[in-house]
Design an enzyme around this catalytic site. Structure first.
Site, PDB file in Angstrom:
ATOM      1  N   SER A  50     -29.215  94.576  15.210  1.00 27.94           N
ATOM      2  CA  SER A  50     -28.408  94.515  13.988  1.00 27.94           C
ATOM      3  C   SER A  50     -26.928  94.722  14.304  1.00 27.94           C
ATOM      4  O   SER A  50     -26.571  95.199  15.384  1.00 27.94           O
ATOM      5  CB  SER A  50     -28.917  95.625  13.053  1.00 27.94           C
ATOM      6  OG  SER A  50     -28.163  95.717  11.881  1.00 27.94           O
ATOM      7  N   ILE A  52     -23.278  95.686  15.049  1.00 30.20           N
ATOM      8  CA  ILE A  52     -22.379  95.662  16.205  1.00 30.20           C
ATOM      9  C   ILE A  52     -23.152  95.400  17.501  1.00 30.20           C
ATOM     10  O   ILE A  52     -22.691  94.653  18.373  1.00 30.20           O
ATOM     11  CB  ILE A  52     -21.611  97.004  16.271  1.00 30.20           C
ATOM     12  CG1 ILE A  52     -20.714  97.158  15.028  1.00 30.20           C
ATOM     13  CG2 ILE A  52     -20.784  97.116  17.548  1.00 30.20           C
ATOM     14  CD1 ILE A  52     -20.157  98.558  14.820  1.00 30.20           C
ATOM     15  N   SER A 173     -17.692 107.133  16.550  1.00 26.70           N
ATOM     16  CA  SER A 173     -17.141 106.721  15.254  1.00 26.70           C
ATOM     17  C   SER A 173     -15.858 107.488  14.997  1.00 26.70           C
ATOM     18  O   SER A 173     -15.724 108.645  15.420  1.00 26.70           O
ATOM     19  CB  SER A 173     -18.157 107.061  14.161  1.00 26.70           C
ATOM     20  OG  SER A 173     -17.527 107.091  12.896  1.00 26.70           O
ATOM     21  N   TYR A 199     -23.724 113.306  10.881  1.00 26.51           N
ATOM     22  CA  TYR A 199     -23.356 112.096  11.635  1.00 26.51           C
ATOM     23  C   TYR A 199     -22.052 112.337  12.393  1.00 26.51           C
ATOM     24  O   TYR A 199     -21.939 112.036  13.576  1.00 26.51           O
ATOM     25  CB  TYR A 199     -23.214 110.947  10.637  1.00 26.51           C
ATOM     26  CG  TYR A 199     -22.669 109.653  11.186  1.00 26.51           C
ATOM     27  CD1 TYR A 199     -23.493 108.749  11.848  1.00 26.51           C
ATOM     28  CD2 TYR A 199     -21.319 109.307  11.002  1.00 26.51           C
ATOM     29  CE1 TYR A 199     -22.991 107.544  12.324  1.00 26.51           C
ATOM     30  CE2 TYR A 199     -20.824 108.107  11.476  1.00 26.51           C
ATOM     31  CZ  TYR A 199     -21.656 107.220  12.133  1.00 26.51           C
ATOM     32  OH  TYR A 199     -21.158 106.033  12.612  1.00 26.51           O
ATOM     33  N   LYS A 203     -21.442 112.320  16.357  1.00 27.52           N
ATOM     34  CA  LYS A 203     -20.505 111.387  16.988  1.00 27.52           C
ATOM     35  C   LYS A 203     -19.462 112.149  17.811  1.00 27.52           C
ATOM     36  O   LYS A 203     -18.988 111.665  18.831  1.00 27.52           O
ATOM     37  CB  LYS A 203     -19.842 110.510  15.912  1.00 27.52           C
ATOM     38  CG  LYS A 203     -20.818 109.547  15.241  1.00 27.52           C
ATOM     39  CD  LYS A 203     -21.215 108.448  16.202  1.00 27.52           C
ATOM     40  CE  LYS A 203     -22.410 107.651  15.771  1.00 27.52           C
ATOM     41  NZ  LYS A 203     -22.810 106.629  16.752  1.00 27.52           N
ATOM     42  N   THR A 232     -21.474  95.829   8.444  1.00 27.25           N
ATOM     43  CA  THR A 232     -22.791  95.676   9.069  1.00 27.25           C
ATOM     44  C   THR A 232     -23.877  96.099   8.077  1.00 27.25           C
ATOM     45  O   THR A 232     -23.586  96.806   7.107  1.00 27.25           O
ATOM     46  CB  THR A 232     -22.923  96.587  10.309  1.00 27.25           C
ATOM     47  OG1 THR A 232     -22.798  97.951   9.866  1.00 27.25           O
ATOM     48  CG2 THR A 232     -21.869  96.294  11.355  1.00 27.25           C
TER      49      THR A 232
HETATM   50  N1  LIG Z   1     -20.231  99.821  11.001  1.00 32.48           N
HETATM   51  C1  LIG Z   1     -19.223 100.678  11.146  1.00 32.48           C
HETATM   52  O1  LIG Z   1     -18.216 100.623  10.423  1.00 32.48           O
HETATM   53  C2  LIG Z   1     -19.275 101.722  12.217  1.00 32.48           C
HETATM   54  C3  LIG Z   1     -18.191 102.601  12.301  1.00 32.48           C
HETATM   55  C4  LIG Z   1     -18.202 103.577  13.294  1.00 32.48           C
HETATM   56  C5  LIG Z   1     -19.264 103.642  14.176  1.00 32.48           C
HETATM   57  N2  LIG Z   1     -20.318 102.792  14.066  1.00 32.48           N
HETATM   58  C6  LIG Z   1     -21.411 102.931  15.037  1.00 32.48           C
HETATM   59  O2  LIG Z   1     -21.749 101.680  15.550  1.00 32.48           O
HETATM   60  C7  LIG Z   1     -23.112 101.677  15.955  1.00 32.48           C
HETATM   61  C8  LIG Z   1     -23.801 100.460  15.383  1.00 32.48           C
HETATM   62  O3  LIG Z   1     -23.794 100.585  13.961  1.00 32.48           O
HETATM   63  P1  LIG Z   1     -23.865  99.339  12.961  1.00 32.48           P
HETATM   64  O4  LIG Z   1     -22.796  99.529  11.964  1.00 32.48           O
HETATM   65  O5  LIG Z   1     -23.979  98.076  13.720  1.00 32.48           O
HETATM   66  O6  LIG Z   1     -25.222  99.689  12.184  1.00 32.48           O
HETATM   67  P2  LIG Z   1     -26.583  98.882  11.983  1.00 32.48           P
HETATM   68  O7  LIG Z   1     -26.318  97.519  11.522  1.00 32.48           O
HETATM   69  O8  LIG Z   1     -27.423  99.767  11.111  1.00 32.48           O
HETATM   70  O9  LIG Z   1     -27.205  98.882  13.431  1.00 32.48           O
HETATM   71  C9  LIG Z   1     -27.711 100.078  13.954  1.00 32.48           C
HETATM   72  C10 LIG Z   1     -28.696  99.752  15.036  1.00 32.48           C
HETATM   73  O10 LIG Z   1     -29.260 100.989  15.509  1.00 32.48           O
HETATM   74  C11 LIG Z   1     -30.670 100.841  15.510  1.00 32.48           C
HETATM   75  N3  LIG Z   1     -31.348 102.113  15.368  1.00 32.48           N
HETATM   76  C12 LIG Z   1     -31.280 103.004  14.350  1.00 32.48           C
HETATM   77  N4  LIG Z   1     -32.113 104.024  14.594  1.00 32.48           N
HETATM   78  C13 LIG Z   1     -32.738 103.766  15.778  1.00 32.48           C
HETATM   79  C14 LIG Z   1     -33.698 104.416  16.557  1.00 32.48           C
HETATM   80  N5  LIG Z   1     -34.272 105.558  16.166  1.00 32.48           N
HETATM   81  N6  LIG Z   1     -34.077 103.862  17.720  1.00 32.48           N
HETATM   82  C15 LIG Z   1     -33.548 102.683  18.133  1.00 32.48           C
HETATM   83  N7  LIG Z   1     -32.645 101.994  17.437  1.00 32.48           N
HETATM   84  C16 LIG Z   1     -32.245 102.544  16.268  1.00 32.48           C
HETATM   85  C17 LIG Z   1     -30.970  99.918  14.351  1.00 32.48           C
HETATM   86  O11 LIG Z   1     -32.271  99.380  14.506  1.00 32.48           O
HETATM   87  P3  LIG Z   1     -33.040  98.687  13.261  1.00 32.48           P
HETATM   88  O12 LIG Z   1     -32.539  97.282  13.190  1.00 32.48           O
HETATM   89  O13 LIG Z   1     -34.470  98.785  13.670  1.00 32.48           O
HETATM   90  O14 LIG Z   1     -32.711  99.500  12.045  1.00 32.48           O
HETATM   91  C18 LIG Z   1     -29.874  98.908  14.519  1.00 32.48           C
HETATM   92  O15 LIG Z   1     -30.200  97.959  15.515  1.00 32.48           O
HETATM   93  C19 LIG Z   1     -23.703 102.994  15.477  1.00 32.48           C
HETATM   94  O16 LIG Z   1     -23.724 103.924  16.534  1.00 32.48           O
HETATM   95  C20 LIG Z   1     -22.701 103.453  14.423  1.00 32.48           C
HETATM   96  O17 LIG Z   1     -22.697 104.855  14.293  1.00 32.48           O
HETATM   97  C21 LIG Z   1     -20.339 101.831  13.101  1.00 32.48           C
END
Ligand SMILES: NC(=O)c1ccc[n+]([C@@H]2O[C@H](COP(=O)([O-])OP(=O)(O)OC[C@H]3O[C@@H](n4cnc5c(N)ncnc54)[C@H](OP(=O)(O)O)[C@@H]3O)[C@@H](O)[C@H]2O)c1
Length: 311
Positions: A50, A52, A173, A199, A203, A232
């Site tokens: 999913s 990023i 984050s 969270y 982080k 996302t």
């Molecule tokens: N989006 C933002 O603005 C933002 C900002 C700062 C930091 N981040 C960080 O960027 C990273 C990616 O986030 P995203 O926004 O791309 O979110 P996302 O779309 O929810 O993707 C998160 C990914 O982590 C996986 N995941 C969650 N729990 C898990 C587990 N127990 N074991 C294995 N995989 C697991 C999810 O798998 P499933 O598909 O199975 O749910 C998904 O593939 C995260 O570390 C987040 O904290 C994001």
């Protein structure tokens, strides 16, 4: 490159630095990438199903890497693998970061399939809406965001050392600026639980562990980064009002993945630092978020004890 002054001013405004505006201004002066800077490299990305992680997988494949998609849901993983077929070699490996047994099995599988691992991207993350325990009885945010990646990293150190330019990239984050690690309550057993605070603490812990790993690992670089605000499925699910209000300003997943991919191949970067938009960033902005050396060591010791990692 835009001036340090303008760059810092963007960050101080928060919305400027974290939104797509900051990305647009900063990326104007980045050199065009070599065509395939990751050719011949093996890159493992957690949470590749999913957002990023999925975008990072796609760009790494475009840049010539063999990509290991570490996913907890085989069906979602298979859909992403199918969508990436034709770009480059992508392999699916099962990994639930909240389960220590699953993480150990994932590391074993990687080591069995590959003599060396060039890049490990600890990207999977979760923002829980209430206090829940993992299958191992550990608070879910700490288990998924900190402990699982710690064990995965420890278990993959030999494979990363076998690479000529091994590196680890921890996706943190900007939310971590608001919290310290709370080494005396890593699993949020005291006080009223807030998923956003849990969270942010997790982080922050990732950034501190990045510094600690960097001191312990010679020959393998360790980086932490934050992607800015990215549109996302994760943000839509965890922060729906924020996502709706700021949607036009949010970055695309590919923009959020840019610094991950850049860190995967950039030469001669110092280890143990925190990055955003291809520039090193400070790790503290607010008073009261700094930890004492004893707290850092306590975080490390607790991760080692709870994960049973051989270090
Ligand atoms: N989006 C933002 O603005 C933002 C900002 C700062 C930091 N981040 C960080 O960027 C990273 C990616 O986030 P995203 O926004 O791309 O979110 P996302 O779309 O929810 O993707 C998160 C990914 O982590 C996986 N995941 C969650 N729990 C898990 C587990 N127990 N074991 C294995 N995989 C697991 C999810 O798998 P499933 O598909 O199975 O749910 C998904 O593939 C995260 O570390 C987040 O904290 C994001």
């Amino acid at each position: 490159m835009i001036s340090q002054f303008l760059d810092s001013a963007l960050d101080l405004s928060v919305i400027g630095g974290y939104s797509r505006i900051g990305f647009a201004l900063r990326s104007r002066s980045w050199p065009p990438p070599e065509e395939t800077p990751l050719a011949g490299r093996v890159v493992a990305i957690s949470g590749a199903s999913s957002g990023i992680g999925r975008a990072a997988a796609r760009i790494c494949l475009q840049q010539g890497a063999r990509v290991l998609l570490l996913v907890r849901d085989p069906q979602r993983g298979e859909r992403v693998r199918a969508e990436l077929t034709g770009i480059g070699p992508a392999e699916l490996i099962s990994c639930d970061l909240s389960s220590l047994e699953s993480v150990r099995a994932c590391a074993r599988e990687i080591a069995e399939r590959h003599a060396a691992l060039d890049v490990l991207v600890n990207n999977a993350g979760v923002l829980a809406d209430r206090r829940e325990l993992s299958a191992d009885g550990i608070e879910l945010s700490f288990a998924t965001n900190v402990l699982g990646p710690f064990l995965l990293t420890a278990a993959l150190v030999p494979a990363l050392r076998a690479s000529t330019a091994g590196r680890i990239i921890n996706v943190s984050s900007g939310g971590m600026y608001t919290q310290g690690i709370h080494a005396d309550d890593l699993q949020f057993e005291h006080g009223s639980y807030s998923g956003a605070v849990a969270y942010a603490r997790a982080k922050r812990a990732q950034v501190v562990l990045t510094e600690l790993w960097a001191r312990r690992l010679q020959g393998v670089a360790v980086h932490a980064m934050h992607p800015g605000w990215v549109d996302t499925p994760g943000i839509e699910h965890s922060l729906p009002r924020f996502q709706r209000a700021l949607r036009p300003l949010l970055r695309t997943p590919a923009q959020g993945a840019d610094t991950i991919v850049w860190l995967s191949s950039a030469p001669d970067l110092p280890s143990g630092r925190f990055w955003q938009d291809r520039r090193q960033r400070p790790t503290h902005l607010l008073p009261g978020t700094r930890e004492h050396p004893g707290e850092r060591e306590r975080l490390w010791a607790e991760c080692a004890r709870l994960s049973g990692a051989s270090l």
